[in-house]
Structure formats: structure tokens, C-alpha cells
Design a protein around this motif. Sequence first.
Motif, PDB file in Angstrom:
ATOM      1  N   MET A   1       0.844  -1.168   0.000  1.00 43.17           N
ATOM      2  CA  MET A   1       0.000   0.000   0.000  1.00 43.17           C
ATOM      3  C   MET A   1       0.891   1.232   0.000  1.00 43.17           C
ATOM      4  SD  MET A   1      -2.724  -0.994   2.923  1.00 43.17           S
ATOM      5  CE  MET A   1      -4.203  -0.194   2.365  1.00 43.17           C
ATOM      6  N   LYS A   2       0.406   2.284  -0.627  1.00 49.17           N
ATOM      7  CA  LYS A   2       1.162   3.518  -0.602  1.00 49.17           C
ATOM      8  C   LYS A   2       0.206   4.690  -0.480  1.00 49.17           C
ATOM      9  CE  LYS A   2       1.244   4.157  -5.562  1.00 49.17           C
ATOM     10  NZ  LYS A   2       2.026   4.389  -6.721  1.00 49.17           N
ATOM     11  N   ARG A   3       0.753   5.790  -0.041  1.00 50.75           N
ATOM     12  CA  ARG A   3      -0.024   7.004   0.068  1.00 50.75           C
ATOM     13  C   ARG A   3       0.914   8.161  -0.193  1.00 50.75           C
ATOM     14  NH1 ARG A   3      -2.190  10.267   4.754  1.00 50.75           N
ATOM     15  NH2 ARG A   3      -3.999  11.226   3.854  1.00 50.75           N
ATOM     16  N   SER A   4       0.559   9.012  -1.124  1.00 50.77           N
ATOM     17  CA  SER A   4       1.397  10.165  -1.411  1.00 50.77           C
ATOM     18  C   SER A   4       1.209  11.205  -0.323  1.00 50.77           C
ATOM     19  CB  SER A   4       1.030  10.777  -2.768  1.00 50.77           C
ATOM     20  OG  SER A   4       1.331   9.871  -3.782  1.00 50.77           O
ATOM     21  N   GLY A   5       2.292  11.804   0.075  1.00 50.74           N
ATOM     22  CA  GLY A   5       2.236  12.806   1.119  1.00 50.74           C
ATOM     23  C   GLY A   5       2.171  14.206   0.549  1.00 50.74           C
ATOM     24  N   SER A   6       1.977  15.147   1.399  1.00 51.53           N
ATOM     25  CA  SER A   6       1.948  16.544   0.997  1.00 51.53           C
ATOM     26  C   SER A   6       2.753  17.350   2.003  1.00 51.53           C
ATOM     27  CB  SER A   6       0.507  17.046   0.950  1.00 51.53           C
ATOM     28  OG  SER A   6      -0.030  17.076   2.255  1.00 51.53           O
ATOM     29  N   ARG A   7       2.922  18.623   1.724  1.00 49.20           N
ATOM     30  CA  ARG A   7       3.676  19.479   2.637  1.00 49.20           C
ATOM     31  C   ARG A   7       2.992  19.536   4.000  1.00 49.20           C
ATOM     32  NH1 ARG A   7       8.019  21.919   2.500  1.00 49.20           N
ATOM     33  NH2 ARG A   7       8.506  23.884   3.435  1.00 49.20           N
TER      34      ARG A   7
ATOM     35  N   LYS B   1       2.048  15.404  13.304  1.00 54.86           N
ATOM     36  CA  LYS B   1       2.817  14.359  13.970  1.00 54.86           C
ATOM     37  C   LYS B   1       2.726  13.051  13.181  1.00 54.86           C
ATOM     38  CE  LYS B   1       4.284  13.054  18.411  1.00 54.86           C
ATOM     39  NZ  LYS B   1       4.380  13.382  19.759  1.00 54.86           N
ATOM     40  N   SER B   2       1.572  12.759  12.597  1.00 51.00           N
ATOM     41  CA  SER B   2       1.396  11.571  11.765  1.00 51.00           C
ATOM     42  C   SER B   2       0.480  11.942  10.620  1.00 51.00           C
ATOM     43  CB  SER B   2       0.785  10.437  12.579  1.00 51.00           C
ATOM     44  OG  SER B   2       0.519   9.343  11.750  1.00 51.00           O
ATOM     45  N   CYS B   3       0.824  11.523   9.415  1.00 51.90           N
ATOM     46  CA  CYS B   3      -0.004  11.877   8.256  1.00 51.90           C
ATOM     47  C   CYS B   3      -0.759  10.663   7.731  1.00 51.90           C
ATOM     48  CB  CYS B   3       0.853  12.507   7.161  1.00 51.90           C
ATOM     49  SG  CYS B   3       2.108  11.424   6.507  1.00 51.90           S
ATOM     50  N   LEU B   4      -1.043   9.705   8.591  1.00 53.36           N
ATOM     51  CA  LEU B   4      -1.767   8.516   8.185  1.00 53.36           C
ATOM     52  C   LEU B   4      -3.253   8.738   8.358  1.00 53.36           C
ATOM     53  CD1 LEU B   4       0.472   5.817   9.875  1.00 53.36           C
ATOM     54  CD2 LEU B   4       0.511   6.567   7.499  1.00 53.36           C
ATOM     55  N   GLY B   5      -4.014   8.195   7.431  1.00 54.35           N
ATOM     56  CA  GLY B   5      -5.459   8.262   7.509  1.00 54.35           C
ATOM     57  C   GLY B   5      -6.002   7.181   8.420  1.00 54.35           C
ATOM     58  N   SER B   6      -7.305   7.194   8.641  1.00 53.45           N
ATOM     59  CA  SER B   6      -7.916   6.214   9.540  1.00 53.45           C
ATOM     60  C   SER B   6      -7.782   4.791   9.007  1.00 53.45           C
ATOM     61  CB  SER B   6      -9.385   6.559   9.778  1.00 53.45           C
ATOM     62  OG  SER B   6     -10.095   6.560   8.561  1.00 53.45           O
ATOM     63  N   ARG B   7      -7.857   4.614   7.688  1.00 56.14           N
ATOM     64  CA  ARG B   7      -7.714   3.282   7.102  1.00 56.14           C
ATOM     65  C   ARG B   7      -6.314   2.720   7.354  1.00 56.14           C
ATOM     66  NH1 ARG B   7      -7.944   3.004   0.904  1.00 56.14           N
ATOM     67  NH2 ARG B   7      -5.741   2.681   1.103  1.00 56.14           N
ATOM     68  N   GLU B   8      -5.301   3.563   7.192  1.00 54.90           N
ATOM     69  CA  GLU B   8      -3.931   3.126   7.427  1.00 54.90           C
ATOM     70  C   GLU B   8      -3.692   2.816   8.898  1.00 54.90           C
ATOM     71  OE1 GLU B   8      -4.598   5.932   5.675  1.00 54.90           O
ATOM     72  OE2 GLU B   8      -3.641   5.706   3.723  1.00 54.90           O
TER      73      GLU B   8
ATOM     74  N   LEU C   1       7.053  13.069  -1.240  1.00 56.52           N
ATOM     75  CA  LEU C   1       7.009  12.149  -0.113  1.00 56.52           C
ATOM     76  C   LEU C   1       6.029  11.033  -0.400  1.00 56.52           C
ATOM     77  CD1 LEU C   1       7.738  11.450   2.854  1.00 56.52           C
ATOM     78  CD2 LEU C   1       5.819  12.901   3.513  1.00 56.52           C
ATOM     79  N   LEU C   2       6.475   9.808  -0.175  1.00 57.35           N
ATOM     80  CA  LEU C   2       5.645   8.634  -0.371  1.00 57.35           C
ATOM     81  C   LEU C   2       5.601   7.872   0.943  1.00 57.35           C
ATOM     82  CD1 LEU C   2       4.200   6.822  -2.534  1.00 57.35           C
ATOM     83  CD2 LEU C   2       6.382   5.636  -2.734  1.00 57.35           C
ATOM     84  N   VAL C   3       4.408   7.515   1.387  1.00 56.32           N
ATOM     85  CA  VAL C   3       4.247   6.724   2.598  1.00 56.32           C
ATOM     86  C   VAL C   3       3.982   5.291   2.159  1.00 56.32           C
ATOM     87  CG1 VAL C   3       2.931   6.388   4.720  1.00 56.32           C
ATOM     88  CG2 VAL C   3       3.307   8.694   3.844  1.00 56.32           C
ATOM     89  N   VAL C   4       4.891   4.386   2.497  1.00 55.50           N
ATOM     90  CA  VAL C   4       4.771   2.989   2.100  1.00 55.50           C
ATOM     91  C   VAL C   4       4.401   2.170   3.324  1.00 55.50           C
ATOM     92  CG1 VAL C   4       5.950   1.004   1.099  1.00 55.50           C
ATOM     93  CG2 VAL C   4       6.525   3.310   0.321  1.00 55.50           C
ATOM     94  N   LEU C   5       3.236   1.535   3.294  1.00 54.24           N
ATOM     95  CA  LEU C   5       2.829   0.645   4.374  1.00 54.24           C
ATOM     96  C   LEU C   5       3.442  -0.718   4.110  1.00 54.24           C
ATOM     97  CD1 LEU C   5      -0.927   1.607   4.744  1.00 54.24           C
ATOM     98  CD2 LEU C   5       0.997   2.403   6.103  1.00 54.24           C
ATOM     99  N   CYS C   6       4.067  -1.292   5.133  1.00 57.27           N
ATOM    100  CA  CYS C   6       4.755  -2.568   4.951  1.00 57.27           C
ATOM    101  C   CYS C   6       4.866  -3.288   6.285  1.00 57.27           C
ATOM    102  CB  CYS C   6       6.124  -2.338   4.332  1.00 57.27           C
ATOM    103  SG  CYS C   6       7.188  -1.218   5.258  1.00 57.27           S
ATOM    104  N   THR C   7       5.571  -4.394   6.299  1.00 53.54           N
ATOM    105  CA  THR C   7       5.839  -5.129   7.525  1.00 53.54           C
ATOM    106  C   THR C   7       7.338  -5.108   7.793  1.00 53.54           C
ATOM    107  OG1 THR C   7       6.220  -7.281   6.499  1.00 53.54           O
ATOM    108  CG2 THR C   7       3.913  -6.691   6.975  1.00 53.54           C
ATOM    109  N   VAL C   8       7.734  -5.616   8.946  1.00 49.99           N
ATOM    110  CA  VAL C   8       9.158  -5.656   9.264  1.00 49.99           C
ATOM    111  C   VAL C   8       9.898  -6.634   8.355  1.00 49.99           C
ATOM    112  CG1 VAL C   8       8.944  -4.894  11.660  1.00 49.99           C
ATOM    113  CG2 VAL C   8       8.799  -7.331  11.128  1.00 49.99           C
ATOM    114  N   GLU C   9       9.184  -7.495   7.673  1.00 49.52           N
ATOM    115  CA  GLU C   9       9.797  -8.469   6.765  1.00 49.52           C
ATOM    116  C   GLU C   9       9.888  -7.964   5.326  1.00 49.52           C
ATOM    117  OE1 GLU C   9      11.260 -11.227   7.846  1.00 49.52           O
ATOM    118  OE2 GLU C   9      10.661 -10.592   9.855  1.00 49.52           O
ATOM    119  N   THR C  10       9.284  -6.823   5.013  1.00 48.74           N
ATOM    120  CA  THR C  10       9.303  -6.286   3.650  1.00 48.74           C
ATOM    121  C   THR C  10      10.701  -5.784   3.303  1.00 48.74           C
ATOM    122  OG1 THR C  10       6.995  -5.610   3.916  1.00 48.74           O
ATOM    123  CG2 THR C  10       8.211  -4.660   2.071  1.00 48.74           C
ATOM    124  N   SER C  11      11.230  -6.291   2.203  1.00 46.12           N
ATOM    125  CA  SER C  11      12.593  -5.931   1.793  1.00 46.12           C
ATOM    126  C   SER C  11      12.593  -4.728   0.861  1.00 46.12           C
ATOM    127  CB  SER C  11      13.262  -7.118   1.097  1.00 46.12           C
ATOM    128  OG  SER C  11      12.624  -7.367  -0.136  1.00 46.12           O
TER     129      SER C  11
END
Length: 126
Positions: free
Chosen positions: A1-7, A13-20, A47-57
Motif C-alpha cells: 500500500m502507498k499514500r502520497s504525502g503533501s507538505r 505528527k502523523s499523516c496517516l489516515g484512519s484506514r492506514e 514524499l511517499l508513505v509505504v505501508l509494509c511489515t518488518v519483513e518487507t525488503s
Amino acid sequence: MKRSGSRNCLNQKSCLGSREREWLREDPNRGCVYVYGTDTSASSPDLLVVLCTVETSVSEICASEGRDGLYIQLNGDLVRRLDPQERPLHMIYKYLAALGFQDALRIQEEAAYSDLSCMIRFYSGK
């Protein structure tokens, strides 16, 4: 999953939406990696917000985002290219543990703050 960020994202403090945030709550081994682009001429940071796990390479992130590689900068020091098998979110969690955070949920929460990019920053290009 990804989410483009903005200024504006950088001023919160956090730019994540409720779904994320809901996706993150399901497992403490999930998190997000803030990846900055190389376009320094733009008025707002790429800025790109990439949702991942600790195992994502790195190779998995690059493949899903169409990137050639990822770079890391720790504490404003030199920038280095990450190896394809390195795991960015694992690196962030390990970094926070070294700072003294012990609770997995607290580490996940701290890692989701965009402010952390002052200490550990990922780039999609050199």
C-alpha cells in the motif's frame, strides 16, 4: 500500500489516515516507511508513505513502487544505498529499540510519526 504525502503531512505528527491506522493496529509488525523523492526543485517535497511489515525488503518496496533502489541517511550523516535484501521498517524498529523503546506497540506508534525522518530518512534516489 502507498499514500502520497503533501507538505501539510510534514507539519503533522502523523499523516496517516484512519484506514492506514486501522491496518497498523492489526499487527505490531506492520508499519510505514516515509520515502522522500529526488525532485528538490518542487515547491513541496516528494514524499511517499509505504505501508509494509518488518519483513518487507527493499527489493519488494522498489518493485511495488517502480523504483531502482532506496537510500538511507542516519542522523544527517552520509547517504548510502540499501541492499535489496535489507528491510527498512526492521531498521527503523531496531533504531527505536536502541534509543530505549521496548514495547512493540510503542515502537510501532513512534515509527509512524513523520518527525522520525529527522533522524532516519529514506530516499528513492541519490
